[in-house]
Design an enzyme around this catalytic site. Structure first.
Site, PDB file in Angstrom:
ATOM      1  N   ASP A  95    -115.258 -84.382  25.774  1.00 55.41           N
ATOM      2  CA  ASP A  95    -116.445 -83.887  26.471  1.00 55.41           C
ATOM      3  C   ASP A  95    -116.290 -84.278  27.936  1.00 55.41           C
ATOM      4  O   ASP A  95    -116.468 -85.441  28.302  1.00 55.41           O
ATOM      5  CB  ASP A  95    -117.707 -84.509  25.853  1.00 55.41           C
ATOM      6  CG  ASP A  95    -118.972 -84.110  26.603  1.00 55.41           C
ATOM      7  OD1 ASP A  95    -118.868 -83.389  27.623  1.00 55.41           O
ATOM      8  OD2 ASP A  95    -120.069 -84.529  26.172  1.00 55.41           O
TER       9      ASP A  95
ATOM     10  N   CYS B 213    -130.364 -88.189  26.309  1.00 52.50           N
ATOM     11  CA  CYS B 213    -129.740 -87.493  25.171  1.00 52.50           C
ATOM     12  C   CYS B 213    -128.585 -88.301  24.604  1.00 52.50           C
ATOM     13  O   CYS B 213    -127.529 -87.742  24.261  1.00 52.50           O
ATOM     14  CB  CYS B 213    -129.268 -86.092  25.567  1.00 52.50           C
ATOM     15  SG  CYS B 213    -130.612 -85.038  26.081  1.00 52.50           S
TER      16      CYS B 213
ATOM     17  N   LYS C  36    -123.159 -78.798  36.483  1.00 51.03           N
ATOM     18  CA  LYS C  36    -123.009 -80.174  36.961  1.00 51.03           C
ATOM     19  C   LYS C  36    -121.905 -80.279  38.012  1.00 51.03           C
ATOM     20  O   LYS C  36    -121.610 -81.371  38.495  1.00 51.03           O
ATOM     21  CB  LYS C  36    -122.695 -81.115  35.791  1.00 51.03           C
ATOM     22  CG  LYS C  36    -123.826 -81.238  34.767  1.00 51.03           C
ATOM     23  CD  LYS C  36    -123.502 -82.328  33.765  1.00 51.03           C
ATOM     24  CE  LYS C  36    -124.263 -82.205  32.456  1.00 51.03           C
ATOM     25  NZ  LYS C  36    -125.707 -82.416  32.565  1.00 51.03           N
TER      26      LYS C  36
ATOM     27  N   HIS D  26    -123.003 -88.147  24.121  1.00 51.80           N
ATOM     28  CA  HIS D  26    -124.221 -87.360  24.335  1.00 51.80           C
ATOM     29  C   HIS D  26    -124.541 -86.636  23.017  1.00 51.80           C
ATOM     30  O   HIS D  26    -123.637 -86.335  22.249  1.00 51.80           O
ATOM     31  CB  HIS D  26    -123.913 -86.359  25.450  1.00 51.80           C
ATOM     32  CG  HIS D  26    -125.067 -85.517  25.908  1.00 51.80           C
ATOM     33  ND1 HIS D  26    -125.548 -84.444  25.191  1.00 51.80           N
ATOM     34  CD2 HIS D  26    -125.817 -85.574  27.031  1.00 51.80           C
ATOM     35  CE1 HIS D  26    -126.541 -83.886  25.859  1.00 51.80           C
ATOM     36  NE2 HIS D  26    -126.733 -84.547  26.983  1.00 51.80           N
TER      37      HIS D  26
ATOM     38  N   GLN E 229    -119.213 -84.977  32.395  1.00 50.84           N
ATOM     39  CA  GLN E 229    -119.424 -85.896  33.523  1.00 50.84           C
ATOM     40  C   GLN E 229    -118.102 -86.280  34.188  1.00 50.84           C
ATOM     41  O   GLN E 229    -118.084 -87.131  35.078  1.00 50.84           O
ATOM     42  CB  GLN E 229    -120.137 -87.177  33.038  1.00 50.84           C
ATOM     43  CG  GLN E 229    -121.465 -86.945  32.356  1.00 50.84           C
ATOM     44  CD  GLN E 229    -122.579 -86.537  33.327  1.00 50.84           C
ATOM     45  OE1 GLN E 229    -122.432 -86.611  34.550  1.00 50.84           O
ATOM     46  NE2 GLN E 229    -123.699 -86.092  32.783  1.00 50.84           N
TER      47      GLN E 229
END
Lengths: 162, 410
Positions: free
Chosen positions: B199, B367, B225, B123, B202
């Protein structure tokens, strides 16, 4: 509630399926600007050929959604053969139509369509429904803003003097 | 234990609403999740009963607010398997968490010629801070390429690791759902003396997370999220690394002492939390991880794998080659993310028609423009699944895709 038919008028879908003036022009002599819609990744290239202050040819490259592609296609037919001043006038009228200042963002408080042609925009009136879908306004104006940038490149001092 | 999805759905007030006269079908949890009653109530409770600034007042409600927000830090630490709650730094979001590492650790430890190794799945949040350091410091940003099915191509990993000081990778692609082998990458990074940043934006909301199992040194993720509020993210880092890092933002809360000639920074994690923190949001993310833990993250993951299998097979049957869904077909290595292209219909147009049927999906480049270029597309329509989605949502998506195909005359 605005429906899909408010957005996707037949003339829009026609320009999307059969875009006018697609392609490239040699630069120079043609002017070229590249525009991006950071929201969706659409990219458009607008080529403009001038003779004096008259727009003798316009071509559109790049890719985008039906609204951005059809709006750019309609733009080419509206400005080709016009003077730069006339084209900028059409640009102003179009951007005014795309302004959401008086329109409810929920899309429930939108004035009725003008009678066709009252703004002098002709087929472009079909894009009026886009203001009911505020996210899509940037799609409709992408080609126009890029066209504006291409015209701005005609600031060469030699040309300005001639 | 399996998930009672009907009961879960009933916990999310927004999922009871209609749009355009039809029940909402929310398939954009990759952008932001909806919030359960427990989170909304916890935040209301804070404002209605214990609203006060933290770490300052000696009065009763200030102590209650401080305790509640620090309890949230403990909940988050437990949720990701961190043994030391002081390794949990609250940030604005995952983007800020990664920027914190780039600015604080990066500026201290990276010099011209040092390499930060990213994957092509990243991202922009895990790309741009490193580009900024490259412009400022002359570091090199290097990329792990992809295989044809959108997984990481690690065939040349040894050569890619030459000169690398940090491997910074996503644990789940927000475009294709691909789940890279983070543990393997972390081990490979450590073998060459590099660190590994993950990261987890997700990943943490969807899979049981244990920082020791991931093997990374930093983990960034965001609250909104994972059933929590916006405005709160997390940087987890190994304590000795955080302890050696200078502050990122300066101000109140992050100091032990301020004099005319300088300042002494606070202990971690408060060193990195300048100014009044987002107290209600800390309490909100704490309530969110408590809620998820109550359901069981293994149950959440099993549900999402089974729903992703259902989506891939039923949409594949209905649309065949007309519907391209990017990403790996093996759902054991994939999150519940479906990036779709329906024939030649542009993602923006497709999403517009889906919206008319109450179906919320994300259209665009997500993104992740370097990845989109690799995939050869400028945009996709992305449906992303979560614990409250069920097969009826997938069926509604299929019906709406069908309507879009008919509307655009295919």
């Amino acid at each position: 509630m605005p429906g899909l038919e408010d957005l996707y008028r037949e003339v829009i879908l026609d320009h999307y399926r059969n875009p006018r003036n697609r392609g490239e022009l040699e630069t120079p002599p043609a002017l070229m600007a590249e525009g991006f819609n950071p929201l969706c990744g659409d990219e458009v290239k607008v080529y403009v050929e001038l003779e004096g202050d008259r727009i003798t040819d316009v071509r559109i490259g790049g890719q985008g959604c039906s609204i951005s592609q059809s709006s750019a296609s309609m733009m080419t037919t509206a400005v080709k053969g016009r003077t730069v001043d006339e084209a900028r006038g059409t640009l102003r009228s179009f951007k005014q139509m795309m302004s959401i200042h008086e329109h409810g963002l929920e899309g429930e408080d939108v004035p009725p369509d003008d009678p066709a042609g009252s703004s002098g925009l002709g087929d472009l009136e079909a894009l009026r429904g886009v203001v009911k879908f505020p996210v899509r306004i940037k799609c409709a104006t992408l080609g126009w803003n890029t066209f504006d940038q291409a015209l701005d490149q005609d600031q060469d001092p030699d040309q300005a003097l001639s | 234990m399996s998930l009672d999805v009907a009961a879960v759905k009933a916990e999310f007030p927004l999922l009871g609403r209609e749009v355009h006269g039809t029940p909402i079908v929310y398939l954009d949890s990759g952008a932001t999740s909806q919030k359960p009653r427990a989170v909304l109530d916890a935040m209301d409770h804070y404002y209605e009963t214990i609203n006060a600034n933290v770490h300052r007042g000696a009065y009763h409600i200030a102590e209650l607010a401080t305790t509640a927000s620090e309890d949230a830090r403990r909940s988050v630490a437990r949720f990701i398997g961190a043994t030391d709650e002081h390794e949990v730094v609250f940030t604005k979001n995952a983007t800020e968490a990664i920027n914190l590492v780039a600015h604080s650790w990066g500026r201290t430890n990276l010099a011209a010629g040092d390499v930060v190794l990213l994957s092509l799945l990243e991202h922009h949040a895990n790309i741009v801070p490193w580009h900024q350091l490259a412009a400022e410091r002359g570091i090199e940003v290097r990329w792990i390429p992809l295989t044809d099915d959108g997984c990481l191509d690690l065939g040349d990993l040894d050569r890619l690791l030459e000169g690398v000081k940090l491997v910074a990778v996503t644990a789940v692609s927000n475009v294709t759902g691909a789940i890279p082998p983070v543990r393997q990458l972390a081990n490979a990074a450590h073998a060459v003396g590099a660190l590994c940043l993950v990261d987890g934006s997700q990943y943490v909301p969807h899979l049981a997370t244990d920082v020791a199992e991931l093997g990374c040194d930093f983990l960034a993720f965001t609250g909104h999220k994972m059933c929590g509020p916006t405005g709160i993210g997390v940087l987890w880092g190994r304590h000795e690394l955080l302890d050696a890092m200078p502050p990122f933002l300066g101000g109140g809360e992050m100091i032990l002492d301020v004099r005319q000639d300088g300042f002494t920074p606070n202990e971690v994690p408060w060193r990195f939390e300048a100014g009044t923190p987002p107290i209600a949001e800390m309490i909100g993310i704490g309530a969110a991880v408590d809620y998820l833990e109550g359901l069981g993250m293994d149950a959440v993951r099993r549900h999402e794998v089974s729903l992703t299998d259902y989506a891939l097979s039923t949409l594949g049957d209905r649309f065949g080659d007309d519907l391209l869904i990017h990403g790996p077909s093996d759902t054991t290595h994939r999150g519940g993310i479906l990036s779709m292209c329906l024939r030649e219909i542009h993602a923006h147009d497709l999403s517009q028609v889906l919206d008319q049927h109450g179906v919320c999906v994300r259209a665009g480049h997500h993104c992740a423009k370097p990845l989109m270029r690799e995939l050869g597309v400028t945009s996709t329509s992305r449906a992303s699944l979560y614990l409250y989605n069920d097969e009826s949502d997938i069926d509604a998506l299929g019906d709406a895709l069908d309507a879009a195909a008919r509307f655009f005359d295919f």
